[in-house]
Design an enzyme around this catalytic site. Structure first.
Site, short mmCIF file in Angstrom:
data_model
loop_
_atom_site.label_atom_id
_atom_site.label_comp_id
_atom_site.label_asym_id
_atom_site.label_seq_id
_atom_site.Cartn_x
_atom_site.Cartn_y
_atom_site.Cartn_z
CG ASN A 67 -1.62 1.09 1.65
OD1 ASN A 67 -1.12 2.53 1.44
ND2 ASN A 67 -3.41 0.91 2.08
CG HIS B 186 1.55 5.79 4.33
ND1 HIS B 186 0.73 6.29 5.38
CD2 HIS B 186 1.45 3.70 4.99
CE1 HIS B 186 0.33 5.15 6.36
NE2 HIS B 186 0.29 3.64 5.94
CG HIS C 33 -8.44 4.07 0.47
ND1 HIS C 33 -8.40 3.98 1.90
CD2 HIS C 33 -9.91 4.84 -0.05
CE1 HIS C 33 -10.02 4.06 2.66
NE2 HIS C 33 -10.67 4.52 1.20
NE ARG D 39 -9.42 8.47 3.62
CZ ARG D 39 -9.42 7.07 5.06
NH1 ARG D 39 -8.92 6.85 4.92
NH2 ARG D 39 -10.89 7.74 5.57
NE ARG E 104 -8.17 11.04 5.67
CZ ARG E 104 -8.01 10.98 5.94
NH1 ARG E 104 -7.44 9.90 7.10
NH2 ARG E 104 -9.32 11.13 6.38
CD GLU F 136 -7.54 0.30 1.28
OE1 GLU F 136 -8.58 0.73 2.39
OE2 GLU F 136 -6.22 -0.65 1.00
CB THR G 19 -9.67 1.60 6.82
OG1 THR G 19 -9.19 2.15 4.96
CG2 THR G 19 -10.77 1.35 7.15
CD GLU H 30 -6.99 -6.52 2.70
OE1 GLU H 30 -7.23 -5.95 1.64
OE2 GLU H 30 -6.40 -5.71 3.51
CG HIS I 194 -5.93 -2.03 8.78
ND1 HIS I 194 -5.53 -1.33 10.17
CD2 HIS I 194 -6.36 -1.14 7.74
CE1 HIS I 194 -5.61 0.20 10.15
NE2 HIS I 194 -5.84 -0.04 9.23
N1 PXP Z 1 -6.14 -2.83 4.51
C1 PXP Z 1 -6.51 -2.54 4.03
C2 PXP Z 1 -7.70 -2.61 3.63
C3 PXP Z 1 -6.56 -0.62 4.42
O1 PXP Z 1 -7.96 0.54 4.48
C4 PXP Z 1 -5.12 -0.53 4.81
C5 PXP Z 1 -4.99 0.74 5.60
O2 PXP Z 1 -4.91 1.53 4.12
C6 PXP Z 1 -4.07 -1.70 4.39
C7 PXP Z 1 -4.51 -2.93 5.01
C8 PXP Z 1 -2.69 -1.45 4.79
O3 PXP Z 1 -3.05 -1.27 6.48
P1 PXP Z 1 -1.61 -0.61 6.98
O4 PXP Z 1 -0.74 0.30 6.64
O5 PXP Z 1 -1.96 -0.83 8.49
O6 PXP Z 1 0.03 -2.40 6.62
#
Ligand code: PXP
Length: 241
Positions: free
Chosen positions: A7, A10, A43, A45, A49, A70, A101, A151, A191
């Site tokens: 992901n 960030h 993602h 949003r 953001r 996402e 999330t 997921e 997550h």
């Molecule tokens: N899966 C989903 C559905 C998420 O919303 C996120 C966070 O954006 C992640 C995985 C990844 O989470 P993390 O950044 O805590 O690894």
């Protein structure tokens, strides 16, 4: 052997802190791809953001591994996704006030509002995954509403404070993965996973994909993205089949 989806939200968060052009999440995605990641997750949003519309357009064009978008199950996002056509759409709940999330989708009570988005996305050949808490009722409702994958939300496992809590949450994930396979859906998880806690989840039978962001990008700031992805791949690629 679970696959790794990185992901890259960030990276965009850092860019948006200055509303500038760097670091570019598209460049980051290409480095993840070169390092061996199996998928890129972003993602988009409602409040834009971090990831921007331009990012997902470019990601769709340049990424040759799976692109997992996402998104909230809103008309706007479905319109964008059906135009961009990512390989997969992961539907998540979205609240403006949240930092990230927070919980899984409540498919049990929201199944009516999910039917149409799922149908429209699948109609364009997009695989639909639902981000849910590892609860039997949510898993069954996901199968019923037409999702092809789920997921499992690993946040409670990741945040568990005591050994007992860790065991309890891990069991929920193990049982959830088993039930999901029985219902013939694909099982993903993610997550809050970190280099320290990922091994137990990667070893769960049936889990095909782990989606991980914060810990990889955090490590990347210190050791570089290529190294951070490769180190996570080494932990994730445990043969659990
Ligand atoms: N899966 C989903 C559905 C998420 O919303 C996120 C966070 O954006 C992640 C995985 C990844 O989470 P993390 O950044 O805590 O690894």
């Amino acid at each position: 052997m679970p696959k790794l989806g990185v992901n890259i939200d960030h990276v965009a968060t850092i860019r948006e802190a200055r509303r500038t052009f760097e670091p570019d999440p598209v460049a980051a995605a290409l480095i993840c791809q070169l390092a061996g990641a199996d998928a890129i997750v972003a993602h988009l949003r409602e409040d834009r953001r971090h990831i921007q519309d331009r990012d997902i357009q470019l990601l769709r064009e340049v990424i040759k591994i799976k692109f997992n978008l996402e998104m909230a199950a809103t008309a706007e996002m479905v319109r964008i996704a059906t135009k961009i056509k990512p390989g997969q759409a992961t539907l998540v709940p979205e609240r403006r006030q949240e930092v990230t999330t927070e919980g899984g989708l409540d498919v049990v009570s929201k199944h009516k509002s999910l039917e149409r988005p799922i149908k429209d996305l699948k109609g364009k050949g997009i695989v639909v995954s639902l981000f849910i808490d590892p609860l039997p009722a949510q898993i069954r409702a996901s199968a019923k509403v037409g999702a092809q994958a789920i997921e499992l939300h690993t946040g409670r496992y990741a945040n568990a404070g005591t050994g007992e809590e860790v065991e309890r949450e891990l069991k929920r994930l193990v049982d959830g993965a088993k039930l999901t396979k029985e219902l013939k859906l694909r099982v993903h998880a993610g997550h809050g996973l970190t280099y320290q806690n990922v091994a137990n989840v990667a070893a769960i039978k049936g889990i095909e994909e782990l989606n991980i962001g914060h810990t990889i990008i955090s490590r990347a700031v210190l050791v570089g993205l290529d190294k951070a992805v490769r180190e996570m791949l080494a932990l994730v690629r445990i043969n659990n089949c």
